[in-house]
Write a protein that holds these residues in place. Structure first.
Motif, PDB file in Angstrom:
ATOM      1  N   PRO A 108       0.828  -1.224   0.000  1.00 18.95           N
ATOM      2  CA  PRO A 108       0.000   0.000   0.000  1.00 18.95           C
ATOM      3  C   PRO A 108       0.852   1.260   0.000  1.00 18.95           C
ATOM      4  O   PRO A 108       1.849   1.358   0.720  1.00 18.95           O
ATOM      5  CB  PRO A 108      -0.811  -0.137   1.294  1.00 18.95           C
ATOM      6  N   GLU A 109       0.444   2.240  -0.790  1.00 10.10           N
ATOM      7  CA  GLU A 109       1.218   3.469  -0.938  1.00 10.10           C
ATOM      8  C   GLU A 109       1.252   4.269   0.368  1.00 10.10           C
ATOM      9  O   GLU A 109       2.291   4.821   0.736  1.00 10.10           O
ATOM     10  CB  GLU A 109       0.619   4.331  -2.048  1.00 10.10           C
ATOM     11  N   ARG A 128      16.923   9.060  -1.318  1.00 13.33           N
ATOM     12  CA  ARG A 128      16.296   9.824  -2.404  1.00 13.33           C
ATOM     13  C   ARG A 128      16.896   9.486  -3.754  1.00 13.33           C
ATOM     14  O   ARG A 128      16.241   9.646  -4.786  1.00 13.33           O
ATOM     15  CB  ARG A 128      16.439  11.327  -2.143  1.00 13.33           C
ATOM     16  N   SER A 129      18.124   9.022  -3.769  1.00 12.67           N
ATOM     17  CA  SER A 129      18.790   8.717  -5.039  1.00 12.67           C
ATOM     18  C   SER A 129      18.408   7.347  -5.583  1.00 12.67           C
ATOM     19  O   SER A 129      18.911   6.962  -6.642  1.00 12.67           O
ATOM     20  CB  SER A 129      20.312   8.785  -4.858  1.00 12.67           C
ATOM     21  N   VAL A 130      17.537   6.606  -4.889  1.00 17.73           N
ATOM     22  CA  VAL A 130      17.156   5.279  -5.359  1.00 17.73           C
ATOM     23  C   VAL A 130      16.339   5.366  -6.633  1.00 17.73           C
ATOM     24  O   VAL A 130      16.598   4.680  -7.625  1.00 17.73           O
ATOM     25  CB  VAL A 130      16.380   4.525  -4.253  1.00 17.73           C
ATOM     26  N   CYS A 131      15.320   6.208  -6.643  1.00 18.58           N
ATOM     27  CA  CYS A 131      14.453   6.329  -7.819  1.00 18.58           C
ATOM     28  C   CYS A 131      13.761   7.686  -7.785  1.00 18.58           C
ATOM     29  O   CYS A 131      13.788   8.397  -6.774  1.00 18.58           O
ATOM     30  CB  CYS A 131      13.420   5.192  -7.865  1.00 18.58           C
ATOM     31  N   GLN A 132      13.131   8.043  -8.902  1.00 19.56           N
ATOM     32  CA  GLN A 132      12.435   9.320  -8.995  1.00 19.56           C
ATOM     33  C   GLN A 132      11.230   9.375  -8.069  1.00 19.56           C
ATOM     34  O   GLN A 132      10.873  10.444  -7.559  1.00 19.56           O
ATOM     35  CB  GLN A 132      11.992   9.569 -10.442  1.00 19.56           C
ATOM     36  N   LYS A 133      10.608   8.231  -7.835  1.00 22.46           N
ATOM     37  CA  LYS A 133       9.437   8.202  -6.971  1.00 22.46           C
ATOM     38  C   LYS A 133       9.804   8.601  -5.554  1.00 22.46           C
ATOM     39  O   LYS A 133       9.101   9.387  -4.909  1.00 22.46           O
ATOM     40  CB  LYS A 133       8.819   6.808  -6.998  1.00 22.46           C
ATOM     41  N   TRP A 134      10.908   8.071  -5.049  1.00 21.46           N
ATOM     42  CA  TRP A 134      11.338   8.426  -3.700  1.00 21.46           C
ATOM     43  C   TRP A 134      11.803   9.877  -3.640  1.00 21.46           C
ATOM     44  O   TRP A 134      11.613  10.551  -2.640  1.00 21.46           O
ATOM     45  CB  TRP A 134      12.449   7.491  -3.241  1.00 21.46           C
ATOM     46  N   SER A 136      10.561  12.319  -5.287  1.00 17.56           N
ATOM     47  CA  SER A 136       9.404  13.210  -5.392  1.00 17.56           C
ATOM     48  C   SER A 136       8.549  13.220  -4.132  1.00 17.56           C
ATOM     49  O   SER A 136       7.517  13.896  -4.102  1.00 17.56           O
ATOM     50  CB  SER A 136       8.540  12.795  -6.589  1.00 17.56           C
ATOM     51  N   LEU A 137       8.940  12.479  -3.097  1.00 14.63           N
ATOM     52  CA  LEU A 137       8.136  12.438  -1.876  1.00 14.63           C
ATOM     53  C   LEU A 137       8.075  13.804  -1.190  1.00 14.63           C
ATOM     54  O   LEU A 137       7.096  14.114  -0.503  1.00 14.63           O
ATOM     55  CB  LEU A 137       8.700  11.398  -0.905  1.00 14.63           C
ATOM     56  N   LEU A 138       9.108  14.625  -1.356  1.00 14.30           N
ATOM     57  CA  LEU A 138       9.131  15.923  -0.685  1.00 14.30           C
ATOM     58  C   LEU A 138       8.006  16.835  -1.151  1.00 14.30           C
ATOM     59  O   LEU A 138       7.582  17.723  -0.415  1.00 14.30           O
ATOM     60  CB  LEU A 138      10.482  16.602  -0.909  1.00 14.30           C
ATOM     61  N   THR A 139       7.509  16.627  -2.358  1.00  7.96           N
ATOM     62  CA  THR A 139       6.427  17.460  -2.882  1.00  7.96           C
ATOM     63  C   THR A 139       5.077  16.766  -2.797  1.00  7.96           C
ATOM     64  O   THR A 139       4.102  17.275  -3.346  1.00  7.96           O
ATOM     65  CB  THR A 139       6.721  17.827  -4.348  1.00  7.96           C
ATOM     66  N   SER A 140       5.001  15.637  -2.125  1.00  7.20           N
ATOM     67  CA  SER A 140       3.750  14.894  -2.007  1.00  7.20           C
ATOM     68  C   SER A 140       2.944  15.399  -0.815  1.00  7.20           C
ATOM     69  O   SER A 140       3.466  15.507   0.302  1.00  7.20           O
ATOM     70  CB  SER A 140       4.041  13.397  -1.861  1.00  7.20           C
ATOM     71  N   ASN A 141       1.675  15.714  -1.040  1.00  3.02           N
ATOM     72  CA  ASN A 141       0.820  16.185   0.052  1.00  3.02           C
ATOM     73  C   ASN A 141       0.540  15.083   1.069  1.00  3.02           C
ATOM     74  O   ASN A 141       0.491  15.336   2.274  1.00  3.02           O
ATOM     75  CB  ASN A 141      -0.497  16.718  -0.515  1.00  3.02           C
ATOM     76  N   SER A 142       0.374  13.853   0.594  1.00  7.23           N
ATOM     77  CA  SER A 142       0.120  12.753   1.518  1.00  7.23           C
ATOM     78  C   SER A 142       1.342  12.464   2.384  1.00  7.23           C
ATOM     79  O   SER A 142       1.214  12.149   3.576  1.00  7.23           O
ATOM     80  CB  SER A 142      -0.288  11.496   0.739  1.00  7.23           C
TER      81      SER A 142
END
Length: 451
Positions: A108-109, A128-134, A136-142
């Motif tokens: 689950p996300e 953070r350097s693992v992938c783009q998804k990780w 981009s977490l800094l800009t995630s509202n959730s």
């Protein structure tokens, strides 16, 4: 012995022995062992490894002898139930690996972000350097919501040195490491100094007292505040509060010695003066500019002198109050601190040639400072007979004190809640000599705080 017995049997029967029996040599284990002296014996070695012992276990199996390795007992017969379970485990090992990969694929996300939010700050920036998804977490509202629900960690310290006034260095008391940003936190040519912090953000003021800046030193989220409506060129004391329920909601307040003050609200990006300071407050304030104000339950507390005491301002009601609190005897170089809603005081206590750092707590009923701890005597001996200056680089639960003399500069930390003193390693920039700390402030590291 066996060959002698065979020869006797053949002699009785009158048959010559076959050639292969004449060439037969018994195995070494069946040969008669050499006679040992009467005092020799095979004993267990209790000090060395038992496997190095000269005693071997002999096991008879299917009419023949087998020699086992040292320390290994005779094999036991496995039960039918155990053999069946072993087969089942071996048959199901491969499907388990496939099932686990499927589980991680459908992880689950929200649970994933909940786990990442609990990582140490330094570990998160490595991941953070693992992938783009990780990344981009800094800009995630959730993800911001997940971080906002966590309890605060121990504060970090953001400091400036004498030779690198625009670079800065951050100290993590958990890992006991200094972090040196490669680029300045604030992109400006002016010399700016940290003066306050709240909600993971740090407020900077340039040395000309002309501009204020707010930024997150971890993510470099940056904002230059609007110009002040009141031009005050005298020294000011700056405090800061943050609304933890609303991302990016904070207030910055400056107070001058003559009673002038202004409050900046990030929600409308303006400075405002709620009203004049009441007549019950003695002016000039004689503020202690070396002491950063502390905030408890939305109320800011400022340290003043002449008379000694505390001035408070309630950011919700706009009410000013003044408390006369006599300073401890022989006290100098003191600063306010806060821990768990309690007002604390840290300062140098000097008598004759001895100097010691002491901690006091304000008693609400008597409005007197009560000493609760002091630096170990063995540490104080280093400063005996020397003129010492003290600067407080953080006053939120953890204290970082810079103790300086003509040839000495020591960084000392104190955990108010645990009453524990500890030494802070020197701040050394890469490929440079040790740096002397000029100023600093404590801040709670927050990955999602926005200026």
């Amino acid at each position: 012995m066996l060959s002698h017995l065979i020869s006797q049997v053949l002699d009785l029967s009158g048959t010559p022995p076959p050639p292969y029996l004449l060439r037969y040599q018994p195995p070494p284990i069946l040969q008669q062992p050499p006679e040992l002296p009467s005092h020799s014996s095979c004993l267990l070695n209790l000090e060395d490894d038992p496997s190095e012992d000269d005693c071997y276990n002999l096991v008879m199996k299917a009419g023949k002898f087998e020699m086992l390795e040292p320390g290994i007992g005779p094999p036991s017969k496995r039960a039918r139930k155990d053999s069946i379970q072993g087969k089942k485990l071996s048959e199901t090992s491969v499907p388990n690996e496939t099932m686990e990969s499927e589980i991680w694929k459908e992880f689950p996300e929200d649970l994933f972000e909940n786990v990442i939010a609990r990582l140490p700050v330094a570990t998160f920036f490595r991941f953070r350097s693992v992938c783009q998804k990780w990344n981009s977490l800094l800009t995630s509202n959730s993800f911001s919501l997940q971080c906002g629900q966590l309890t605060r960690t121990q504060p970090w310290f953001y400091t400036r040195t004498h030779e690198n006034v625009n670079t800065g260095a951050m100290y993590d008391p958990v890992s006991r490491k200094w972090h040196h940003p490669n680029v300045p936190v604030i992109s400006t040519n002016k010399i700016v100094l940290p003066v306050a912090s709240a909600g993971g953000l740090i407020c900077f003021l340039d040395i000309s007292h002309g501009s204020f800046y707010v930024c997150n030193p971890l993510t470099r989220s940056f904002r230059e505040l609007q110009a002040r409506s009141v031009n005050v060129w005298s020294r000011v004391v700056v405090g800061m509060t943050a609304n933890e329920k609303v991302v990016g909601a904070y207030q910055v307040m400056w107070v001058g010695s003559n009673g002038e003050y202004e409050i900046y609200d990030s929600r409308n990006d303006t400075w405002a003066c709620p009203g004049a300071m009441p007549a019950c407050i003695n002016v000039p304030l004689s503020l202690n500019y070396r002491s950063q104000p502390v905030t408890i339950a939305g109320c800011m507390y400022f340290l003043r002198s002449d008379p000694d005491g505390i001035v408070s301002y309630d950011t919700e009601t706009g009410i000013w109050k003044q408390f006369t609190v006599p300073a401890p005897v022989h006290l100098r170089e003191h600063t306010l601190a806060e821990c768990g809603g309690r007002l604390m005081l840290a300062g140098l206590l000097t008598k004759n040639a001895a100097t010691c750092v002491c901690i006091w707590e304000l008693q609400k009923m008597t409005l007197l400072w009560k000493e609760v701890d002091r630096m170990p005597n063995i540490w104080c001996l280093e400063f005996y007979g020397k003129p010492i200056r003290m600067s407080c680089l953080g006053n939120k639960t953890l204290l970082m004190l810079s103790l300086r003399s003509k040839m000495t500069n020591r960084l000392v930390g104190y955990d108010i809640a645990r009453k524990k003193w500890f030494k802070v390693p020197n701040c050394v920039f890469p490929h440079r000599k040790r740096q002397w700390i000029a100023c600093g402030t404590a801040f709670h590291p927050c990955l999602t705080a926005k200026a």
